[in-house]
Design an enzyme around this catalytic site. Structure first.
Site, PDB file in Angstrom:
ATOM      1  N   SER A  32     108.774  12.300 141.031  1.00 49.83           N
ATOM      2  CA  SER A  32     110.255  12.181 142.069  1.00 49.83           C
ATOM      3  C   SER A  32     110.915  13.393 142.022  1.00 49.83           C
ATOM      4  O   SER A  32     111.353  13.823 140.726  1.00 49.83           O
ATOM      5  CB  SER A  32     110.865  10.988 141.466  1.00 49.83           C
ATOM      6  OG  SER A  32     110.152   9.737 141.820  1.00 49.83           O
TER       7      SER A  32
ATOM      8  N   HIS B  47     109.632  11.288 147.686  1.00 46.35           N
ATOM      9  CA  HIS B  47     108.185  11.360 147.661  1.00 46.35           C
ATOM     10  C   HIS B  47     107.650  11.690 149.103  1.00 46.35           C
ATOM     11  O   HIS B  47     107.925  10.749 150.076  1.00 46.35           O
ATOM     12  CB  HIS B  47     107.508  10.187 147.160  1.00 46.35           C
ATOM     13  CG  HIS B  47     107.516   9.944 145.658  1.00 46.35           C
ATOM     14  ND1 HIS B  47     106.404  10.494 144.902  1.00 46.35           N
ATOM     15  CD2 HIS B  47     108.309   9.571 144.905  1.00 46.35           C
ATOM     16  CE1 HIS B  47     106.918  10.257 143.579  1.00 46.35           C
ATOM     17  NE2 HIS B  47     108.323   9.593 143.612  1.00 46.35           N
TER      18      HIS B  47
ATOM     19  N   HIS C 128     103.050   4.026 143.312  1.00 43.57           N
ATOM     20  CA  HIS C 128     103.499   3.501 141.991  1.00 43.57           C
ATOM     21  C   HIS C 128     103.005   1.861 142.195  1.00 43.57           C
ATOM     22  O   HIS C 128     103.035   1.299 143.031  1.00 43.57           O
ATOM     23  CB  HIS C 128     105.180   3.342 142.080  1.00 43.57           C
ATOM     24  CG  HIS C 128     105.651   4.760 141.958  1.00 43.57           C
ATOM     25  ND1 HIS C 128     105.749   5.527 142.980  1.00 43.57           N
ATOM     26  CD2 HIS C 128     106.030   5.430 140.880  1.00 43.57           C
ATOM     27  CE1 HIS C 128     106.339   6.648 142.714  1.00 43.57           C
ATOM     28  NE2 HIS C 128     106.568   6.798 141.460  1.00 43.57           N
TER      29      HIS C 128
ATOM     30  N   TYR D  39     104.990  -0.323 141.163  1.00 43.69           N
ATOM     31  CA  TYR D  39     106.022  -1.281 141.827  1.00 43.69           C
ATOM     32  C   TYR D  39     106.277  -1.249 143.070  1.00 43.69           C
ATOM     33  O   TYR D  39     106.803  -2.112 143.647  1.00 43.69           O
ATOM     34  CB  TYR D  39     107.328  -1.006 140.885  1.00 43.69           C
ATOM     35  CG  TYR D  39     107.835   0.597 141.372  1.00 43.69           C
ATOM     36  CD1 TYR D  39     108.115   0.732 142.842  1.00 43.69           C
ATOM     37  CD2 TYR D  39     107.730   1.691 140.393  1.00 43.69           C
ATOM     38  CE1 TYR D  39     108.612   2.106 143.077  1.00 43.69           C
ATOM     39  CE2 TYR D  39     108.193   2.865 140.881  1.00 43.69           C
ATOM     40  CZ  TYR D  39     108.737   2.864 142.131  1.00 43.69           C
ATOM     41  OH  TYR D  39     109.043   4.562 142.392  1.00 43.69           O
ATOM     42  N   GLU D  40     105.519  -0.626 143.873  1.00 41.68           N
ATOM     43  CA  GLU D  40     105.422  -0.415 145.144  1.00 41.68           C
ATOM     44  C   GLU D  40     104.723  -1.787 145.841  1.00 41.68           C
ATOM     45  O   GLU D  40     104.578  -2.144 146.993  1.00 41.68           O
ATOM     46  CB  GLU D  40     104.866   0.645 146.045  1.00 41.68           C
ATOM     47  CG  GLU D  40     105.980   1.844 145.801  1.00 41.68           C
ATOM     48  CD  GLU D  40     105.267   3.297 146.145  1.00 41.68           C
ATOM     49  OE1 GLU D  40     105.478   3.464 147.204  1.00 41.68           O
ATOM     50  OE2 GLU D  40     104.734   3.958 145.510  1.00 41.68           O
TER      51      GLU D  40
ATOM     52  N   ALA E  86     109.711  11.787 136.705  1.00 43.28           N
ATOM     53  CA  ALA E  86     110.879  11.734 136.447  1.00 43.28           C
ATOM     54  C   ALA E  86     111.046  10.395 135.442  1.00 43.28           C
ATOM     55  O   ALA E  86     110.464   9.584 135.516  1.00 43.28           O
ATOM     56  CB  ALA E  86     111.706  11.088 137.335  1.00 43.28           C
TER      57      ALA E  86
ATOM     58  N   MET F  31     108.063   4.830 135.012  1.00 42.62           N
ATOM     59  CA  MET F  31     107.307   3.823 135.877  1.00 42.62           C
ATOM     60  C   MET F  31     106.102   4.442 136.388  1.00 42.62           C
ATOM     61  O   MET F  31     105.481   3.814 137.426  1.00 42.62           O
ATOM     62  CB  MET F  31     108.125   3.366 136.878  1.00 42.62           C
ATOM     63  CG  MET F  31     109.565   2.835 136.548  1.00 42.62           C
ATOM     64  SD  MET F  31     110.570   2.593 137.927  1.00 42.62           S
ATOM     65  CE  MET F  31     112.283   2.242 137.092  1.00 42.62           C
ATOM     66  N   SER F  32     105.554   5.434 135.808  1.00 45.91           N
ATOM     67  CA  SER F  32     104.144   5.970 136.216  1.00 45.91           C
ATOM     68  C   SER F  32     103.353   6.689 135.412  1.00 45.91           C
ATOM     69  O   SER F  32     103.432   6.284 134.201  1.00 45.91           O
ATOM     70  CB  SER F  32     104.678   7.088 137.487  1.00 45.91           C
ATOM     71  OG  SER F  32     105.230   8.027 136.795  1.00 45.91           O
TER      72      SER F  32
ATOM     73  N   ASN G 199     117.776  11.157 133.042  1.00 46.27           N
ATOM     74  CA  ASN G 199     118.987  10.510 132.475  1.00 46.27           C
ATOM     75  C   ASN G 199     118.786   9.837 131.247  1.00 46.27           C
ATOM     76  O   ASN G 199     117.579  10.056 130.445  1.00 46.27           O
ATOM     77  CB  ASN G 199     119.210   9.249 133.576  1.00 46.27           C
ATOM     78  CG  ASN G 199     118.005   8.404 133.537  1.00 46.27           C
ATOM     79  OD1 ASN G 199     116.984   8.702 134.454  1.00 46.27           O
ATOM     80  ND2 ASN G 199     118.047   7.376 132.663  1.00 46.27           N
TER      81      ASN G 199
ATOM     82  N   HIS H 228     118.973   5.629 141.356  1.00 53.36           N
ATOM     83  CA  HIS H 228     117.787   6.483 141.906  1.00 53.36           C
ATOM     84  C   HIS H 228     118.494   7.767 142.308  1.00 53.36           C
ATOM     85  O   HIS H 228     117.871   8.807 142.087  1.00 53.36           O
ATOM     86  CB  HIS H 228     117.190   5.990 142.864  1.00 53.36           C
ATOM     87  CG  HIS H 228     115.848   6.560 143.502  1.00 53.36           C
ATOM     88  ND1 HIS H 228     114.883   7.017 142.735  1.00 53.36           N
ATOM     89  CD2 HIS H 228     115.611   7.160 144.606  1.00 53.36           C
ATOM     90  CE1 HIS H 228     114.018   7.652 143.337  1.00 53.36           C
ATOM     91  NE2 HIS H 228     114.550   7.702 144.564  1.00 53.36           N
TER      92      HIS H 228
END
Ligand code: HPA
Length: 267
Positions: free
Chosen positions: A26, A56, A78, A80-81, A108, A206-207, A230, A242
């Site tokens: 990201s 992306h 991902h 989560y998609e 990220a 998350m990846s 962050n 995000h």
């Protein structure tokens, strides 16, 4: 499907033989805008999906960078998609079949280690798979890797050292640590982040872990770089968004590009 995708891509890139694969996370996709000899949108490639995340782009980019043939994923899939875990790692298998030996995975991430600050870059030294799923579940393709692959050195010390040296040469200070993957898309709770810290994580995201497992299984050497965007939930009192993540990645993108180009040179 794998062979169909590989043949399709070979038809587009001709004699170009990729040696290094890069998954751009990201906000870190700019390298593929700067260096692009040929690009194929994911929507055209059999077995690929379109990317749904802002920040992306969703294309494979081929380029010669610092004397090496590189294939870049400008955007990734991902879990989560809603993609199956097998879809998430499909491009990694494609890269392997195209001849890629070394994979640089980037992302990220949220900083769990209290010493980390936004826009720091972290060399991944190991990972914790907390996604509750493993991309190698299902019939094993023995032509690519073993049923029970060893994961004791996914991110080899030699390559961690190579990245450290690249950072020193460029005067870019780098953090080092363990990346822990959650499925997302919700960010972690403060309690989950405390758990991550207790069990040894320095960053959460998350990846990356599915891709790294698949690449290691298939015999690729893996380099992982997290852009700490962050402080993870509870580590600081500021809320997460995000937009802030993309902004912090933007602030780090120049040094990120320098570092990746130097790594390519040294590989
Ligand atoms: N958690 C998970 N994924 C992330 C974060 C985070 O805090 N920041 C960027 N990606």
């Amino acid at each position: 499907m794998l062979e169909t995708a590989v043949e399709f891509i070979k038809g587009k890139i001709g004699e170009f033989k990729p040696e290094i694969g890069i998954v751009l996370g990201s906000g870190l996709g700019e390298l593929a805008d700067e260096y692009c000899d040929c690009a194929i949108p994911y929507s055209e490639i059999p077995g690929f999906e379109a990317s749904t995340v802002s920040g992306h782009k969703g294309r494979l980019v081929f380029a010669r960078i610092n004397g090496k043939n590189v294939i870049m994923m400008q955007g990734r899939f991902h879990f989560y998609e809603g993609h199956s875990i097998h879809k998430v790692v499909f491009p990694i298998k494609v890269m392997r079949k195209l001849g890629v030996e070394n994979l640089i995975v980037t992302n990220a991430a949220g900083g769990v280690n209290p010493d980390f600050k936004p826009s720091d870059l972290m060399i991944i030294t190991d990972h914790i798979n907390h996604m509750g799923v493993n991309p190698l579940i299902g019939p094993n393709d023995d032509s690519m890797g073993k049923r029970f692959p060893d994961m004791s050195e996914v991110y080899t010390e030699k390559y961690v050292n190579l990245v450290e040296k690249a950072g020193e040469k460029l005067g870019i200070s780098l953090q080092k640590g363990v990346y822990m993957a959650f499925t997302g898309p919700s960010y972690e709770t403060p309690a989950e982040v405390r758990m991550a810290r207790v069990i040894g994580a320095d960053a959460v995201g998350m990846s990356t872990v599915p891709e790294a497992i698949t690449a290691s299984w298939a015999g690729m050497k893996v380099i992982g770089i997290s852009c700490i965007c962050n402080s993870a939930a509870g580590v600081s009192t500021v809320g997460l968004s995000h937009e802030d993540v993309i902004k912090a990645a933007g602030d780090a993108k120049e040094k990120f590009k320098q570092l990746v180009k130097e790594i390519i040179k040294e590989l």
